[in-house]
Write an enzyme that holds these catalytic residues in place. Sequence first.
Site, mmCIF file in Angstrom:
data_model
loop_
_atom_site.group_PDB
_atom_site.id
_atom_site.type_symbol
_atom_site.label_atom_id
_atom_site.label_comp_id
_atom_site.label_asym_id
_atom_site.label_seq_id
_atom_site.Cartn_x
_atom_site.Cartn_y
_atom_site.Cartn_z
ATOM 1 N N ASP A 132 -22.777 -32.073 2.667
ATOM 2 C CA ASP A 132 -23.213 -30.806 3.269
ATOM 3 C C ASP A 132 -24.678 -30.859 3.695
ATOM 4 O OD1 ASP A 132 -20.692 -29.449 2.762
ATOM 5 O OD2 ASP A 132 -21.261 -29.529 0.644
ATOM 6 N N ASP A 177 -24.631 -37.984 1.456
ATOM 7 C CA ASP A 177 -24.408 -36.604 1.066
ATOM 8 C C ASP A 177 -23.499 -35.970 2.135
ATOM 9 O OD1 ASP A 177 -24.945 -33.953 -0.093
ATOM 10 O OD2 ASP A 177 -26.164 -33.672 1.702
HETATM 11 MG MG LIG Z 1 -26.817 -31.634 1.235
#
Ligand SMILES: [Mg+2]
Length: 185
Positions: free
Chosen positions: A10, A8
Site C-alpha cells: 500500500d 511494500d
Molecule cells: Mg506502505
Amino acid sequence: MYKAVFLDKDGTLVKDVPYNVAIEKIKFYPDIFRPLQQLCQAGYKLIVISNQSGISKGYFIESELIRAFDFLTTYLGGHAIPIIDYYYCPHAEGLKEPECTCRKPQPGLLMQAAQEHAIDLSNSWMIGDIMADVAAGNAAGCKTILLDRDQHYRTEVESTIYAHRPDYVCGDFFDVWSTIINDKN
Ligand SMILES: [Mg+2]
Ligand SMILES: [Zn+2]
C-alpha cells in the site's frame, strides 16, 4: 542464493486505501510496470511484504486478504511481473497483544521470506513508502529505498528525527529501477 526486491504494497505498488481488500478499489501506480519487468529480467525475485493489522482489528478476514493478493498476482503476472510470494503481519500495534516480531519496522517477515526462498539479504532491496519499511529493511540487512512519491519525507530523512535512514530516496518507480540497476555496492 537469490537476490530479491521486497515490496511494500500500500502506497508503493497500489494506492493506499486504508484497510482495503476490495478488488475494485485496488489501483496500481502506473509507473511500476516497466521497472518491475526490468528488475525481474535482471534476476530479482519479487516478494510483497505487508502490514495487515486489519485482520487483528477485525476489519477483514484472512481469506479476503488472500483474494486481494491473488488479484495482484494475476494482474501483475499478466504484465510479465511474477510476484513469487506474499508475507504479511496480521497483528496490530498497541496494547491488546504482545509485540510481534513481524510487523514492520520489525524484520521478521523479511527474515522468513529470505529463509523460505534462499534469498541473500545483503544483495536484496526493500522498497516502501514509509520509514517503517526502511527500518525493517535495514534491520534485515537489505539495501533500502524510501519511495517518496509526494516528497513528504525528503526533508525529514535528512534531519535527525529518524534512527534509520534509507540508502536512497526515490520519487518514482523509474528512479527505483535505475537506482538498483546502477548500485555498485
Ligand atoms: Mg506502505
Ligand atoms: Zn506481526
